[in-house]
Design an enzyme around this catalytic site. Structure first.
Site, PDB file in Angstrom:
ATOM      1  N   CYS A 275       0.823  -1.224   0.000  1.00 24.51           N
ATOM      2  CA  CYS A 275       0.000   0.000   0.000  1.00 24.51           C
ATOM      3  C   CYS A 275       0.854   1.271   0.000  1.00 24.51           C
ATOM      4  O   CYS A 275       1.596   1.515  -0.931  1.00 24.51           O
ATOM      5  CB  CYS A 275      -0.936   0.033   1.199  1.00 24.51           C
ATOM      6  SG  CYS A 275      -2.079  -1.320   1.280  1.00 24.51           S
TER       7      CYS A 275
ATOM      8  N   ARG B 122     -11.619   6.162  -5.204  1.00 20.48           N
ATOM      9  CA  ARG B 122     -10.691   5.147  -4.702  1.00 20.48           C
ATOM     10  C   ARG B 122     -10.947   3.819  -5.381  1.00 20.48           C
ATOM     11  O   ARG B 122     -12.079   3.492  -5.725  1.00 20.48           O
ATOM     12  CB  ARG B 122     -10.863   4.981  -3.194  1.00 20.48           C
ATOM     13  CG  ARG B 122     -10.495   6.200  -2.384  1.00 20.48           C
ATOM     14  CD  ARG B 122     -10.605   5.928  -0.900  1.00 20.48           C
ATOM     15  NE  ARG B 122      -9.487   5.143  -0.385  1.00 20.48           N
ATOM     16  CZ  ARG B 122      -8.303   5.666  -0.068  1.00 20.48           C
ATOM     17  NH1 ARG B 122      -8.089   6.943  -0.211  1.00 20.48           N
ATOM     18  NH2 ARG B 122      -7.340   4.909   0.400  1.00 20.48           N
TER      19      ARG B 122
ATOM     20  N   HIS C 196      -3.435  -5.995   0.417  1.00 21.62           N
ATOM     21  CA  HIS C 196      -3.317  -6.256   1.847  1.00 21.62           C
ATOM     22  C   HIS C 196      -4.403  -7.251   2.222  1.00 21.62           C
ATOM     23  O   HIS C 196      -4.966  -7.897   1.373  1.00 21.62           O
ATOM     24  CB  HIS C 196      -3.418  -4.951   2.644  1.00 21.62           C
ATOM     25  CG  HIS C 196      -4.747  -4.291   2.576  1.00 21.62           C
ATOM     26  ND1 HIS C 196      -5.014  -3.253   1.728  1.00 21.62           N
ATOM     27  CD2 HIS C 196      -5.892  -4.529   3.234  1.00 21.62           C
ATOM     28  CE1 HIS C 196      -6.266  -2.864   1.892  1.00 21.62           C
ATOM     29  NE2 HIS C 196      -6.827  -3.622   2.795  1.00 21.62           N
TER      30      HIS C 196
END
Ligand SMILES: [Zn+2]
Lengths: 250, 468
Positions: free
Chosen positions: A93, A127, A194
């Protein structure tokens, strides 16, 4: 006993998205093969420990990332030297983004990165959030599926000729467009996945441990197989989710 | 085409009735969705019919419980309209407004992300902000963004409205600085404070970015802080609790300091986090004119809201349901369970629907470790049961003592089977797993479906009582 020294960069700032899960997996899988894992936390202003076998960088929220960015930007040479010396690296990330040349936001403000990985990141509209599955070829001829969850506003663009970590099967990946996910530079891997990444992709943890051990052993040792029944189940569910609902703009 | 208010509300109400009759769901949000679609301004105009206006509670953790407590405090004084537990998006609020006949004050718990929209429509006379924890990052992006949106809500609040904030949350304290008409609440009992937990939120000052000095933390990042960079620090609250005594899973007692009076309160809900919920409700009650005795009796009469530590008798065994949904909430649940001695059997159910958070990585930021020493058997359940099992496996819990039972209903049965007569089984589900369990328990005659409760409450007494 052979020891693996893991330098965990900014554990106080970059620790969301279950980074401690990834460290726990490194530790458990190393110890069960008879290797000791020593974790050294490296904060702002502190030098990487010498004889570093493995470097780890996690993700953080915007404010935390901004706090460590100037320090990380000054570390490019140090990290590159550790990689040349044979260390392996995993960055997830925010840590992945900031290992590139930098992050440009919508107001063209540029947060400089370490410049270790051949890429840069720009802010995008909306996003990219959801389950992801990718295919990677860590060793020639061996295709692996890696699954995870992504959540990033930045779009990461690899330099021409740079190697992605994997090819997106479901989900967005680096920019939702190129079909690339992450970046691979020798034994260094940067990725948006993740979830955390390693518990449900134990083969990736083992590959990184092998590469880390190769720094002192000369080449990656044969790691004895472990009972990964639960890991496979978690992987299968995550893969199913990626197929079902990955890569949808919300 | 603009559909008149009266027609839209009729249509929307009938949709709710049909949806309940067909058994497809509670009708707790559908009528509001229909209303919002037919007539986007309708919510705001329905809200104006409430003679005493509206009060709004938002928080990432505990808003359902604080709203239930506030309803108990305010019901002697007002005829309340409120949304049933969990229906806290703007559709749920609009649904509640459809049932306002006879009510004079609206009391709404509002989802943290829906707050800007709902606050703009309701123009509340009192807004209570309880806490901001990292919750479901996949849904809302990042905490910082949410705090920014709340800043906008506070800026848009009418000057005569009262803002109630948890002064122990530095992000909320910041939002209230410089504003007139603020009531601050907090805890002042150092015996219950500790160091900041792993991956705590809000460790860096939102003014200047320097790390806060935390003298102590009570729940997550809620505590006593000051910023060495810019001097920003926690103020002495207007309403606070001290002399707190926690009684495990049973409840707690504390001394409640109101601006004029101090009184002793005995709470039937466990844990320090419920003391915060009580303080939020007390401060809101105070802002709306409730007396000290109304505040105390309201708090003391409040039972667990839907799924927030509900106890259910099943034959000779008891079931304790504790909702888990984000790291801070789950940490408090763990802390509360362990305070009573670690149970031998524990059922955890992790789903990954939108209401649970599709990103399950948060379970790695929960400190489950205190459970590990006494626990004999973990029953991991829900769609992401294997992830839960991995969380415990990599924490060092023996894999041989983990059972995977994907269906929450079957996990409940397995847990009860392992519980001896007279014993209590603790089950911690995420939101949609909780719904599954509630449904099964209702079908077996152990508990009401929550929308049936809400509907009955509306019918019986006008205002929903929020309580079981
Ligand atoms: Zn400051």
């Amino acid at each position: 006993m052979t020891r693996i020294r893991l330098c965990h960069l900014y554990p106080d700032q970059l620790n969301i998205y279950a980074d401690r899960g990834n460290i726990a997996v490194f530790r458990s899988r190393a110890e069960r093969r008879g290797y000791e894992l020593e974790v050294v936390g490296i904060g702002v202003g502190e030098a990487l420990a010498p004889e570093c076998d493995l470097i780890y960088l996690g993700g953080g929220q915007d404010r935390e990332q901004a706090l460590i960015a100037p320090d990380l930007a000054r570390r490019g040479g140090e990290i590159s030297r550790a990689l040349e010396d044979g260390a392996a690296l995993l960055a997830v990330c925010g840590g992945y983004q900031l290992l590139g040349r930098g992050y440009r936001d919508r107001f063209d403000f540029e947060m400089l990165g370490a410049g270790v990985l051949p890429l840069e990141t720009v802010a995008g509209e909306g996003r990219l959030i959801g389950d992801v599955s990718i295919e990677c070829e860590l060793d020639p001829g061996e295709m692996l599926t890696v699954v995870g969850f992504e959540n990033h506003g930045g779009r990461t663009l690899l330099d021409p000729g740079a190697v992605p970590f994997g090819r997106v099967v479901h989900g967005f990946g680096n920019d939702g467009d190129s079909g690339f996910e992450g970046c691979r530079l020798g034994k260094a891997i940067g990725t948006y996945l993740h979830g955390p990444l390693l518990p449900r992709n134990p083969w990736l943890a083992d590959w990184l441990l092998g590469q880390a051990l190769a720094r002192t052993l000369g080449e990656p040792p044969e790691l004895e197989a472990l009972d990964d029944e639960l890991e496979y189940q978690a992987h299968a569910v995550a893969l199913h989710r990626a197929r079902e609902r990955g890569g949808k703009l919300r | 085409m603009r559909i008149p208010l009266v027609i839209s509300t009729l249509v929307a109400r009938s949709v709710g009735a049909t949806s309940r009759l067909s058994g497809r769901g509670g009708g707790t949000t559908l009528p509001g969705r229909v209303l919002n679609t037919l007539n986007p301004g309708a919510g705001a105009r329905l809200a104006k019919k409430l003679a005493q206006g509206s009060a709004v509670i938002s928080a990432t953790n505990g808003k359902t419980t604080s709203a239930a407590m506030a309803a108990a405090i305010l019901s002697p004084r007002f005829r309340l309209a409120g949304n049933p537990a969990g229906a806290n998006l703007s559709s749920g609020v609009a649904t509640a407004l459809l049932h306002t006949r006879g009510a004079d004050l609206g009391l709404f718990e509002v989802d943290e992300a829906a707050l800007p929209r709902v606050a703009a429509a309701l123009r509340p006379r009192a807004l209570c902000l309880g806490n901001l924890f990292r919750d479901q990052l996949d849904r809302y992006g990042e905490l910082e963004m949410l705090a920014e949106r709340w800043r906008g809500v506070v800026a848009g609040l009418a000057a005569e409205s009262t803002l109630i904030v948890n002064e122990d949350d530095p992000q909320l304290a910041q939002l209230a600085r410089g504003r007139e008409g603020v009531i601050r609440f907090g805890i002042e009992d150092a015996r219950h404070g500790g160091p900041l937990p792993h991956a705590a939120d809000a460790r860096y000052c939102s003014n200047c970015g320097v790390a806060y000095d935390y003298r102590l933390a009570y729940v997550g990042h809620l505590g006593e802080y000051s910023c060495p960079g810019c001097g920003f620090e926690r103020l002495k609250p207007d309403i606070w609790a001290d002399e707190i005594a926690l009684e495990g899973l049973i409840g707690s007692s504390f001394r409640l300091h109101l601006p004029e009076e101090t009184l002793k309160v005995k709470l039937g809900l466990p844990g320090l986090y419920n003391v915060y919920n009580a303080l939020a409700a007390a401060a809101l009650g105070h802002a709306l004119g409730a007396s000290a005795s109304e505040i105390a009796s309201g708090l003391e009469s409040t039972e667990a809201a839907f799924g927030r530590s509900e106890r259910i008798e099943i034959g000779e065994k008891r079931l304790l349901l504790l909702l888990i949904k984000n790291p801070t909430g789950a940490n408090e649940v763990v802390r509360t369970i362990v305070a009573d001695g670690t149970p031998q059997t524990l059922v955890l159910a992790l789903n990954d629907g939108i209401a649970d958070g599709q990103d399950v990585s948060w379970i790695w930021d929960v400190d489950f470790e205190p459970l590990l020493s006494g626990l004999e058997r973990l029953i991991a359940s829900g769609g992401r049961a294997a992830e839960l099992a991995l969380r415990f496996k990599y924490a060092g819990f023996p894999e041989s003592r983990i059972e995977l039972v994907l269906s929450p209903a079957e996990a409940l049965d397995r847990g009860l089977e392992l519980t001896e007569a007279g014993g209590e089984l603790v089950v911690c589900p995420t939101y949609t797993a909780m719904l599954e369990l509630q449904k099964v328990l209702a079908e077996r005659g152990h508990a009401d479906l929550y929308w049936q409760r809400a509907a009955r409450a509306r019918k019986e007494s006008g205002p929903p009582r929020h309580q079981r």
